[in-house]
Write an enzyme that holds these catalytic residues in place. Structure first.
Site, PDB file in Angstrom:
ATOM      1  N   ASP A 101     -19.575  37.031 -18.897  1.00 23.90           N
ATOM      2  CA  ASP A 101     -19.662  38.302 -19.617  1.00 23.90           C
ATOM      3  C   ASP A 101     -19.597  38.073 -21.128  1.00 23.90           C
ATOM      4  O   ASP A 101     -18.542  37.766 -21.665  1.00 23.90           O
ATOM      5  CB  ASP A 101     -18.508  39.198 -19.140  1.00 23.90           C
ATOM      6  N   ASP A 131     -24.717  42.698 -24.035  1.00 22.51           N
ATOM      7  CA  ASP A 131     -23.601  42.636 -23.090  1.00 22.51           C
ATOM      8  C   ASP A 131     -24.072  42.265 -21.690  1.00 22.51           C
ATOM      9  O   ASP A 131     -24.657  43.092 -20.993  1.00 22.51           O
ATOM     10  CB  ASP A 131     -22.913  44.015 -23.083  1.00 22.51           C
TER      11      ASP A 131
END
Ligand SMILES: *[C@@H]1O[C@H](CO)[C@@H](O)[C@H](O)[C@H]1NC(C)=O
Length: 393
Positions: A279, A91
């Site tokens: 992201d 992530d």
């Protein structure tokens, strides 16, 4: 002789710097599964109710960033000596590493738990930590050990003396998830307790050939548990990515944050200096409500308020969604922003509105953008580069 050689390599330091490729697997975002089952609306309402009931807890949690229900790309890591293996979310929208621990309550059931007593390199820390997500929290205590990117059977990037979270509780919606933990790849200043993230730790110890990594995400639709791309630590990935188009300086090295100046789809264009983040942990593009509505209208997508989503016929094609960054236009193909979640001829416009309440990023450039363009995430020079992603299908 052997000993002398090792000592010499250690002295030179640089000689041990490495490039390591980390294979990912793709699995369908839980969000898409919930949409298909008609459960997404209830989930959205559950999150809204949590926020309303606990305003102080959620005051500093950006909506929709780091949502448990929205991860698609996972990879193996090991922790300790010998290595204990975990399947974690990779992530770039967060900055802490955590995995389940042995004293975890029922919320960790079925997941691998890190056993510090079986590691010869573990160093106790014990400080409490807690991370608030949109749909619940993870909490536990900190420990320190060698964290290695890649699975036991792979070539690994081992990072000694890495501090990470050992969970005693995780959010209920993470319970039935294949992922066991989360590996954040953003900057120290974003990390809870300012714990140095594993890859920043690797950089600080001079373990990387170059202080950057390349993110290549494969387009996999709703395919589950299949190869899903590669993260290359220490080098630009020239196998899966075309030539770098440009680098953009980071406006903030917290998230991978930079400025984008325009968003265009069909007849609609919005021009403004926006703070945006890249992201990998978000399956959609997120942006200001009015702009998302403008893009959706140009596309001919219909808003369904019950599940806060835009639907569009799968066959719809009005060309690319264009984002301008540093004067360059990055064009996202329909295949990356119109997502087939398995609802017949109805597809989802992969965009959602969120309100940053005037601080933090205004846009989240999630997987639709990253599948179109490899991201070269240069920690050392605090800049991010983009290159065409060479997709196999
Ligand atoms: C992770 O490790 C498991 C078990 O060793 C293996 O089956 C799986 O293919 C690995 N996944 C990736 C993405 O390397």
């Amino acid at each position: 002789m052997q000993t002398t050689f090792i000592a010499l390599v250690a002295l030179l330091g640089v000689c041990s710097a490495a490039v390591v490729q980390h294979q990912l697997i793709h699995r369908e975002s839980p969000k898409f599964q919930m949409m298909r089952r008609g459960e997404w609306g209830a989930y959205v309402q559950h999150k809204a109710a949590l926020r309303d009931a606990n305003p102080s807890v959620y005051a500093n949690v950006p909506q929709n960033v780091n949502d448990f229900g929205d991860f698609e790309y996972l990879g193996n890591i090991t922790i300790g000596t010998p290595g204990q293996q975990f399947l974690v979310v990779l992530d770039t929208g967060s900055a802490n590493l955590w995995v389940p621990g042995p004293s975890c309550d029922g919320s960790c059931k079925g997941k691998t738990e890190f056993d510090a007593t079986k590691s010869t390199t573990f160093v106790k820390n014990g400080k409490a930590w807690s991370i608030q997500y949109g749909s619940g929290n993870a909490k536990g205590y900190l420990g320190q050990d060698t964290v290695a990117f890649g699975g036991k059977a792979d070539q690994q990037l081992a990072v000694p003396k890495t501090t990470f979270g050992i969970a005693t509780h995780i959010s209920s919606d993470f319970k039935n998830d294949a992922a066991e933990g989360i590996l954040g790849l953003a900057f120290t200043s974003l990390a809870v307790d300012h714990v140095v993230p594993p890859l920043i730790n690797a950089m600080n110890q001079g373990l990387l050939d170059a202080n950057l990594f390349t993110v290549w995400l494969e387009h996999k639709g709703s395919a589950n548990d299949v190869g899903g791309g590669v993260f290359t630590y220490g080098a630009v990935d020239t196998t899966n990515c075309g030539p770098v188009i440009a680098y953009q300086p980071l406006s903030s090295a917290t998230y991978w944050q930079f400025v984008a100046t325009s968003f265009k789809l069909g007849s609609y264009t919005n021009t403004k200096n926006y703070q945006v983040i890249s992201d990998t942990g978000t399956s959609f593009l997120g942006g200001p409500k009015a702009v998302i509505a403008g893009l959706a209208q140009a596309l001919g997508a219909t808003y369904h308020s019950d599940d806060d989503s835009y639907y569009v016929p799968c066959s719809k094609n009005i060309g690319t969604l264009d984002i301008t960054i540093g004067g360059n236009v990055y064009s996202i193909q329909p295949v990356n922003y119109i997502v087939d979640v398995g609802m017949g001829d109805t597809c989802v416009f992969a965009a959602f509105a969120f309100n940053n309440f005037g601080f933090g990023p205004a846009w989240i450039l999630g997987d639709p953008f990253i599948r179109q363009y490899c991201n070269i995430q240069d920690m050392g020079n605090q800049k991010i580069g983009f290159a065409p992603s060479l997709q196999k299908n």
